[in-house]
Enzyme design. Sequence first.
Site, short mmCIF file in Angstrom:
data_model
loop_
_atom_site.label_atom_id
_atom_site.label_comp_id
_atom_site.label_asym_id
_atom_site.label_seq_id
_atom_site.Cartn_x
_atom_site.Cartn_y
_atom_site.Cartn_z
N TYR A 115 0.82 -1.21 0.00
CA TYR A 115 0.00 0.00 0.00
C TYR A 115 0.85 1.27 0.00
O TYR A 115 0.35 2.36 0.25
CB TYR A 115 -0.92 0.01 1.22
CG TYR A 115 -2.07 -0.98 1.15
CD1 TYR A 115 -2.26 -1.80 0.05
CD2 TYR A 115 -2.95 -1.10 2.21
CE1 TYR A 115 -3.30 -2.70 0.00
CE2 TYR A 115 -4.01 -2.01 2.17
CZ TYR A 115 -4.17 -2.80 1.06
OH TYR A 115 -5.21 -3.70 1.00
N LYS A 136 4.43 -14.35 5.23
CA LYS A 136 4.62 -15.27 4.12
C LYS A 136 6.11 -15.29 3.76
O LYS A 136 6.50 -15.20 2.59
CB LYS A 136 3.76 -14.83 2.93
CG LYS A 136 3.59 -15.89 1.84
CD LYS A 136 2.83 -17.12 2.28
CE LYS A 136 2.64 -18.08 1.10
NZ LYS A 136 2.09 -19.38 1.53
N ASP A 196 -1.59 -17.56 4.87
CA ASP A 196 -2.64 -18.36 4.26
C ASP A 196 -3.15 -19.42 5.22
O ASP A 196 -4.34 -19.76 5.22
CB ASP A 196 -2.17 -18.98 2.95
CG ASP A 196 -0.79 -19.61 3.03
OD1 ASP A 196 -0.11 -19.43 4.05
OD2 ASP A 196 -0.39 -20.28 2.07
N ASP A 214 -5.42 -6.32 6.26
CA ASP A 214 -6.64 -5.86 5.61
C ASP A 214 -7.52 -7.04 5.23
O ASP A 214 -8.72 -7.09 5.55
CB ASP A 214 -6.26 -5.05 4.37
CG ASP A 214 -7.41 -4.24 3.81
OD1 ASP A 214 -8.52 -4.29 4.38
OD2 ASP A 214 -7.21 -3.56 2.79
N ASP A 224 -11.05 -8.67 7.28
CA ASP A 224 -12.32 -8.75 6.56
C ASP A 224 -12.86 -10.17 6.56
O ASP A 224 -14.08 -10.39 6.62
CB ASP A 224 -12.16 -8.25 5.13
CG ASP A 224 -12.20 -6.73 5.03
OD1 ASP A 224 -12.11 -6.08 6.08
OD2 ASP A 224 -12.32 -6.21 3.91
#
Length: 333
Positions: free
Chosen positions: A123, A174, A206, A230, A234
């Site tokens: 971002y 990751k 993951d 993020d 969610d």
Amino acid sequence: MGRDERDRIAVIPGDGIGQEVVPAAVEVLEAVGDFEFVEADAGDAVKAETGDALPQETYDLAAEADATLFGAAGETAADVILPLREAVDSFVNVRPAKAYPGVDALRPETDLVFLRENTEGVYSGHEDRLSEDLSTLTRVVTTSASERLAEFACDYVTDRADAGETPGFHVAHKANVMRETDGRFRDAVVGVADERGVDTDEVLMDAVATHLCLEPETFDVVVCPNLAGDVLSDLAAGLVGGLGLLPSANVGPDRALFEPVHGTAPDIAGDGVANPAATLFSAAMLLQYLGHDDAGERVREATEGVLADGPRTPDLGGDASTEDVTAAVVDRL
């Protein structure tokens, strides 16, 4: 961070249902304290009028206020929320995800908090279109930002730990694939935690997604890079009843910005039926940030009580309006 004089709160409703849920939160804040509210504009509507989605005076207000309450922005979201986070020098995004009694949740045992790095990662805005066939995105990870997040996380879990309990958190990354960037993030966060005597448990991001769906109770506090925080928060919203229930705080060293995780919800904007719960929980976080712990807890308990007993907005199976829910919370207060 409470002070003798009135706390100055910047109020930025933004677009869509932000125009409905932010005034609801202001009404609730007025019921528990004496604050100076200063309202400003941002988002699609102000861009259409002025050509600027985030006027300089709005940015300056957020940069100078003790705390900011923000609603939502539509197509101009990236042009609004990213600079507003910059205005308060926010380095961590705090996103609780909790299932509440009375709310139909896929996983009612869910009760966790994401501490998301808030300044860099993918971002950072370093994108390029190099040809008709090729675009690139540069991911930015620094040791300094990762360590600052880790220091906050260590303080956060230490404050929450029961007497005699060793504080700890999960680190989502990751690094098995993104060895340089997530490897740096992991090493920095774990290094600070080791120095502070805080336990860490590393989990691939993951794998976190899978375990969140199957065993959300295994997580309490999850520290993660920007994009992962993020997406995973969610995902957790889907376990507890939807984005209409998730608050968030963008915390900097001297001030902070509070916002519901949901967006503008254009399908219901203007109908007066938006669920104000996420914004009210954000207001509770704002109160506690400013040092009004008792008032913050009162707002949280009152909102939870209305979620449990009603009235409820249509997204939770009821037929109440935003105003009905807000009045019910104020009555409890």
